[in-house]
Design a protein around this motif. Structure first.
Motif, short mmCIF file in Angstrom:
data_model
loop_
_atom_site.label_atom_id
_atom_site.label_comp_id
_atom_site.label_asym_id
_atom_site.label_seq_id
_atom_site.Cartn_x
_atom_site.Cartn_y
_atom_site.Cartn_z
N UNK A 231 0.85 -1.19 0.00
CA UNK A 231 0.00 0.00 0.00
C UNK A 231 0.88 1.23 0.00
N UNK A 232 0.31 2.35 -0.41
CA UNK A 232 1.10 3.59 -0.42
C UNK A 232 0.99 4.34 0.90
N UNK A 233 0.00 4.01 1.73
CA UNK A 233 -0.16 4.64 3.04
C UNK A 233 0.01 3.60 4.13
N UNK A 234 0.78 3.94 5.14
CA UNK A 234 1.07 2.99 6.22
C UNK A 234 -0.12 2.78 7.15
N UNK A 235 -0.97 3.78 7.34
CA UNK A 235 -2.15 3.61 8.17
C UNK A 235 -2.09 4.35 9.49
N UNK A 236 -0.91 4.64 10.00
CA UNK A 236 -0.78 5.41 11.24
C UNK A 236 0.58 6.10 11.24
N UNK A 237 0.73 7.07 12.12
CA UNK A 237 2.00 7.78 12.22
C UNK A 237 3.13 6.83 12.62
N UNK A 238 2.88 5.96 13.59
CA UNK A 238 3.90 5.01 14.04
C UNK A 238 4.27 4.02 12.95
N UNK A 239 3.29 3.48 12.24
CA UNK A 239 3.60 2.55 11.14
C UNK A 239 4.34 3.26 10.02
N UNK A 240 4.02 4.54 9.81
CA UNK A 240 4.76 5.31 8.81
C UNK A 240 6.23 5.41 9.21
N UNK A 241 6.50 5.67 10.49
CA UNK A 241 7.89 5.73 10.95
C UNK A 241 8.60 4.40 10.71
N UNK A 242 7.93 3.30 11.06
CA UNK A 242 8.53 1.98 10.86
C UNK A 242 8.81 1.75 9.38
N UNK A 243 7.85 2.08 8.52
CA UNK A 243 8.03 1.89 7.07
C UNK A 243 9.16 2.77 6.53
N UNK A 244 9.27 4.00 7.01
CA UNK A 244 10.35 4.89 6.59
C UNK A 244 11.70 4.30 6.99
N UNK A 245 11.79 3.76 8.21
CA UNK A 245 13.03 3.12 8.65
C UNK A 245 13.40 1.94 7.77
N UNK A 246 12.44 1.12 7.46
CA UNK A 246 12.67 -0.04 6.59
C UNK A 246 13.09 0.43 5.20
N UNK A 247 12.39 1.42 4.69
CA UNK A 247 12.67 1.93 3.35
C UNK A 247 14.10 2.46 3.24
N UNK A 248 14.49 3.36 4.14
CA UNK A 248 15.81 3.99 4.00
C UNK A 248 16.96 3.07 4.41
N UNK A 249 16.72 2.13 5.28
CA UNK A 249 17.81 1.24 5.70
C UNK A 249 17.94 0.00 4.84
N UNK A 250 16.86 -0.41 4.14
CA UNK A 250 16.95 -1.72 3.47
C UNK A 250 16.13 -1.87 2.20
N UNK A 251 15.74 -0.79 1.55
CA UNK A 251 14.87 -0.89 0.37
C UNK A 251 15.43 -1.75 -0.75
#
Length: 185
Positions: free
Chosen positions: A60-80
């Motif tokens: 999905x393009x939206x994580x669903x919450x502010x906290x899940x967005x932070x987790x997704x951003x961490x995953x994206x920038x560290x391991x995309x």
């Protein structure tokens, strides 16, 4: 002045309906509040299959919450650019830190913003991500899998990781090497 009861317009109370895919299981929801909205969005049904199948079901393009967005951003920038198992392990490191009871901040966002821990974080803001990209959508799916504890990581209980190209000399227990990262606890 008195208004007759049959001509008065009374306010109506809106009662939200909870969506459920499986009537035997109550619906799960995600708080999409970024501190301004109280909107709840139903979570996708529990995905099945291997990690790749789960990711395909949860992209999905939206994580669903502010906290899940932070987790997704961490995953994206560290391991995309890492294999899915490596992305899952990075997400689990962030989650393990958030759940570490005092050793690290108690939230995904707090873990990312802890000083000196993640090189992509500058100041008090996360960098922008291309939300239409497949890599971002995969990071969102991995974040959902980590947050909902749907798949075990190949780096169990890891709290730290680094790229293979560096040697920090940590005196920690090495638990896994996945893609270009080495994981420790």
């Amino acid at each position: 002045m008195m208004i007759p009861l049959n001509s008065a317009v009374l306010p109506q109370t809106v009662v939200p309906q909870i969506l459920s895919v499986d009537p035997a299981r109550p619906a799960q929801t995600v708080d999409t509040a970024d501190s301004q909205s109280d909107e709840l969005v139903p979570l996708p049904a529990k995905p099945t299959g291997d990690l790749a199948s789960m990711v395909a079901q949860l992209r999905a393009s939206e994580a669903g919450s502010h906290e899940l967005n932070c987790l997704a951003v961490g995953i994206y920038f560290e391991s995309k650019s890492e294999p899915l198992s490596g992305q899952l392990a990075v997400g689990d490191v962030i989650a393990n830190r958030a759940n570490s009871k005092g050793r690290f901040p108690p939230s995904y966002c707090g873990v990312l913003f802890q000083r000196g821990q993640f090189s992509f974080v500058r100041g008090h803001a996360l960098p922008a991500v291309p939300r239409a990209s497949r890599q971002w959508q995969t990071a969102v799916a991995i974040a959902q899998i980590v947050d909902r504890d749907l798949k075990a990581s190949a780096a169990p209980r890891a709290l730290f990781f680094h790229a293979r190209r560096v040697s920090p000399g940590w005196k920690l227990t090495r638990v896994a090497s996945i893609g270009n990262h080495i994981f420790y606890r």
